[in-house]
Scaffold this active site. Structure first.
Site, PDB file in Angstrom:
ATOM      1  N   LYS A  87     102.202 -54.938 -15.536  1.00 11.93           N
ATOM      2  CA  LYS A  87     101.717 -53.920 -14.660  1.00 11.93           C
ATOM      3  C   LYS A  87     102.353 -52.649 -15.265  1.00 11.93           C
ATOM      4  O   LYS A  87     101.494 -51.354 -14.813  1.00 11.93           O
ATOM      5  CB  LYS A  87     102.188 -54.167 -13.127  1.00 11.93           C
ATOM      6  CG  LYS A  87     101.658 -55.319 -12.465  1.00 11.93           C
ATOM      7  CD  LYS A  87     100.642 -54.637 -11.366  1.00 11.93           C
ATOM      8  CE  LYS A  87      99.759 -55.661 -10.725  1.00 11.93           C
ATOM      9  NZ  LYS A  87     100.108 -56.930 -10.670  1.00 11.93           N
ATOM     10  N   GLU A 109      99.177 -48.593  -4.036  1.00 10.15           N
ATOM     11  CA  GLU A 109      98.955 -49.775  -2.981  1.00 10.15           C
ATOM     12  C   GLU A 109      99.796 -50.863  -3.817  1.00 10.15           C
ATOM     13  O   GLU A 109      99.963 -50.805  -4.682  1.00 10.15           O
ATOM     14  CB  GLU A 109      97.615 -50.169  -2.917  1.00 10.15           C
ATOM     15  CG  GLU A 109      97.035 -50.829  -3.805  1.00 10.15           C
ATOM     16  CD  GLU A 109      96.758 -50.408  -5.390  1.00 10.15           C
ATOM     17  OE1 GLU A 109      96.722 -48.995  -5.591  1.00 10.15           O
ATOM     18  OE2 GLU A 109      96.674 -51.008  -6.261  1.00 10.15           O
ATOM     19  N   SER A 376     100.634 -63.227 -18.058  1.00 12.44           N
ATOM     20  CA  SER A 376     100.777 -61.745 -17.488  1.00 12.44           C
ATOM     21  C   SER A 376     101.807 -61.493 -16.718  1.00 12.44           C
ATOM     22  O   SER A 376     102.298 -60.158 -16.658  1.00 12.44           O
ATOM     23  CB  SER A 376      99.622 -61.627 -16.072  1.00 12.44           C
ATOM     24  OG  SER A 376      99.774 -62.809 -15.180  1.00 12.44           O
TER      25      SER A 376
HETATM   26  C1  LIG Z   1      99.182 -58.255 -10.025  1.00 11.83           C
HETATM   27  C2  LIG Z   1      99.252 -59.356 -10.932  1.00 11.83           C
HETATM   28  C3  LIG Z   1      98.174 -59.954 -11.403  1.00 11.83           C
HETATM   29  C4  LIG Z   1      96.643 -59.823 -11.014  1.00 11.83           C
HETATM   30  O1  LIG Z   1      96.291 -58.320 -11.360  1.00 11.83           O
HETATM   31  P1  LIG Z   1      94.934 -58.053 -12.517  1.00 11.83           P
HETATM   32  O2  LIG Z   1      94.771 -56.691 -12.239  1.00 11.83           O
HETATM   33  O3  LIG Z   1      94.144 -59.023 -12.311  1.00 11.83           O
HETATM   34  O4  LIG Z   1      96.051 -58.161 -13.685  1.00 11.83           O
HETATM   35  C5  LIG Z   1      98.201 -61.108 -12.402  1.00 11.83           C
HETATM   36  N1  LIG Z   1      99.350 -61.471 -12.834  1.00 11.83           N
HETATM   37  C6  LIG Z   1     100.644 -60.938 -12.445  1.00 11.83           C
HETATM   38  C7  LIG Z   1     102.024 -61.118 -12.810  1.00 11.83           C
HETATM   39  C8  LIG Z   1     100.487 -59.863 -11.668  1.00 11.83           C
HETATM   40  O5  LIG Z   1     101.582 -59.166 -11.190  1.00 11.83           O
END
Ligand SMILES: *Cc1c(COP(=O)(O)O)cnc(C)c1O
Length: 396
Positions: A87, A109, A376
């Site tokens: 993020k 948000e 992620s």
């Molecule tokens: C917010 C989040 C996601 C999902 O958001 P995307 O916009 O689809 O990437 C996925 N993994 C983590 C660790 C997140 O914080």
């Protein structure tokens, strides 16, 4: 890619009330002006390197590869970024752009609180005011992240409309932006919403696949055979795919949250269960009820719990360039536990959806094949919930 007027095939666009058109046009013009400006590019690269900790590692998952007995698996480690997920890439980009535009205030948000925490972090660093809209339900479920945002100097406003969750927080942030565009930038958290957001967020997240490509070419001397990432709104997946779209030998696989299963009502798998519609300023696929209303969605993972998907993913699905597969809560939890034990890496439960698909795919592929999985985020935030899922009561 066909990106005229913010369109991805038939998806995307700007479905906005007249009152917000000026704001999105101003943003579009500013982005065109700054995106290739050498000073802007240099400042963002400096923030990525010296603050976020980029480039993130590309780690060979050696034990996992051996255990599964097929394709070689690499992990792109967005979990190692400052604030613990991908993020921060988007947020630093947008916050810096907002500063160039002369804005002094960021609004955002948030669902689980990860994007809110990242935005509050960037606001603290760049000396900006920050207001985060969060469904009241989510402020209770994610009390620790509410505390973190306040500690970072942000104001958190609980949203009491609708289902009091993420989609209502997005609607409220859009309303707030309408009423105050002179000093405020809406820092949107995924590749969704009206043009130019899906393009801006993709471009800032594309650093993931830019690094991935350079790293795999250095380590293996060739491109991967598959790139796998989880999809909520779709920003980490779009960032992971972006620099491979032209490389048609690379399979692009997005993992949606199936929740309790795509044949139940408790799911958030938009491509697999949704239909075309218009919501939150864009045309895309959305989970809908029989009357075309946005359906309540469910996943064990709060970050994947969104009833839509970014318009570029909808387009990649339509043209068959990317595949979108459902992964259930149970499969994700098993992958969460597996990666922790096997590699000593506790992934975010969102990322575990992508790990699960790799576990299924790798054994079916030859040993000279390569898979890259985007991790992620890190999973510390999920430990209490997973313990509860396994019937253990753990106090946070
Ligand atoms: C917010 C989040 C996601 C999902 O958001 P995307 O916009 O689809 O990437 C996925 N993994 C983590 C660790 C997140 O914080």
């Amino acid at each position: 890619m066909s990106e005229r007027k913010g369109r991805f095939g038939e998806h995307g666009g700007q479905y906005m009330p007249e009152t917000l058109m000026n704001a999105v046009i101003e943003l579009e013009e500013a982005y065109e002006k700054w995106k290739n400006d050498p000073v802007f590019v240099k400042e963002l690269e400096d923030l990525f390197r010296d603050y976020a900790g980029r480039p993130s590692l590309l780690t060979l998952a050696e034990k996992m590869t051996r255990d599964l007995g097929g394709a070689k698996i690499y992990l792109k480690r967005e979990d190692l970024n400052h604030t613990g997920s991908h993020k921060i890439n988007n947020v630093l980009g947008q916050a810096l752009l907002a500063k160039k535009m002369g804005k002094t205030r960021l609004i955002a948000e948030t669902g689980a609180g990860q994007h809110g925490v990242a935005t509050a972090t960037a606001a603290a660093l760049l000396d900006m005011e920050c207001v985060v809209f969060m469904g009241e339900e989510d402020t209770i479920r994610q009390a620790l992240n509410v505390y973190r945002m306040r500690l970072l100097g942000a104001e958190v406003i609980p949203v009491k409309t609708g289902t009091k969750t993420l989609k209502d927080a997005v609607s409220e942030a859009m309303r707030e932006w309408t009423s105050r565009i002179s000093d405020t930038h809406y820092c949107l958290g995924s590749v969704m919403g009206p043009h130019p957001f899906p393009t801006i967020v993709r471009d800032f997240q594309a650093v993931i696949s830019k690094e991935m490509k350079a790293q795999i070419l250095e380590k293996e001397g060739r491109l991967p055979d598959a790139v796998i990432a989880c999809v909520g709104g779709g920003s980490n997946a779009m960032g992971s795919f972006a620099n491979f779209i032209e490389d048609t030998s690379v399979r692009l696989i997005g993992c949606e949250a199936a929740g309790r299963g795509i044949d139940t009502f408790e799911t958030a798998a938009t491509i697999n269960t949704g239909r075309s519609g218009i919501f939150h300023g864009m045309k895309s696929y959305f989970c809908q009820d029989e009357y075309g209303q946005i359906a309540p969605v469910y996943s064990i993972s709060a970050g994947l719990d969104y009833p839509g998907i970014g318009p570029e993913h909808a387009y990649l699905h339509d043209i068959g360039r990317a595949e979108y597969v459902p992964v259930t809560d149970e499969e994700a939890v098993q992958a969460f536990e597996y990666l922790s034990k096997t590699e000593g890496i506790i992934p975010a439960i969102e990322s575990a959806h992508a790990v699960s698909k790799a576990m299924e795919l790798a054994p079916k592929m030859a040993k000279d094949r390569i898979i890259i999985v985007t991790i992620s985020g890190r999973g510390d935030k999920d430990c209490a919930a997973i313990a509860r899922y396994r019937g253990e009561d753990l106090h946070e």
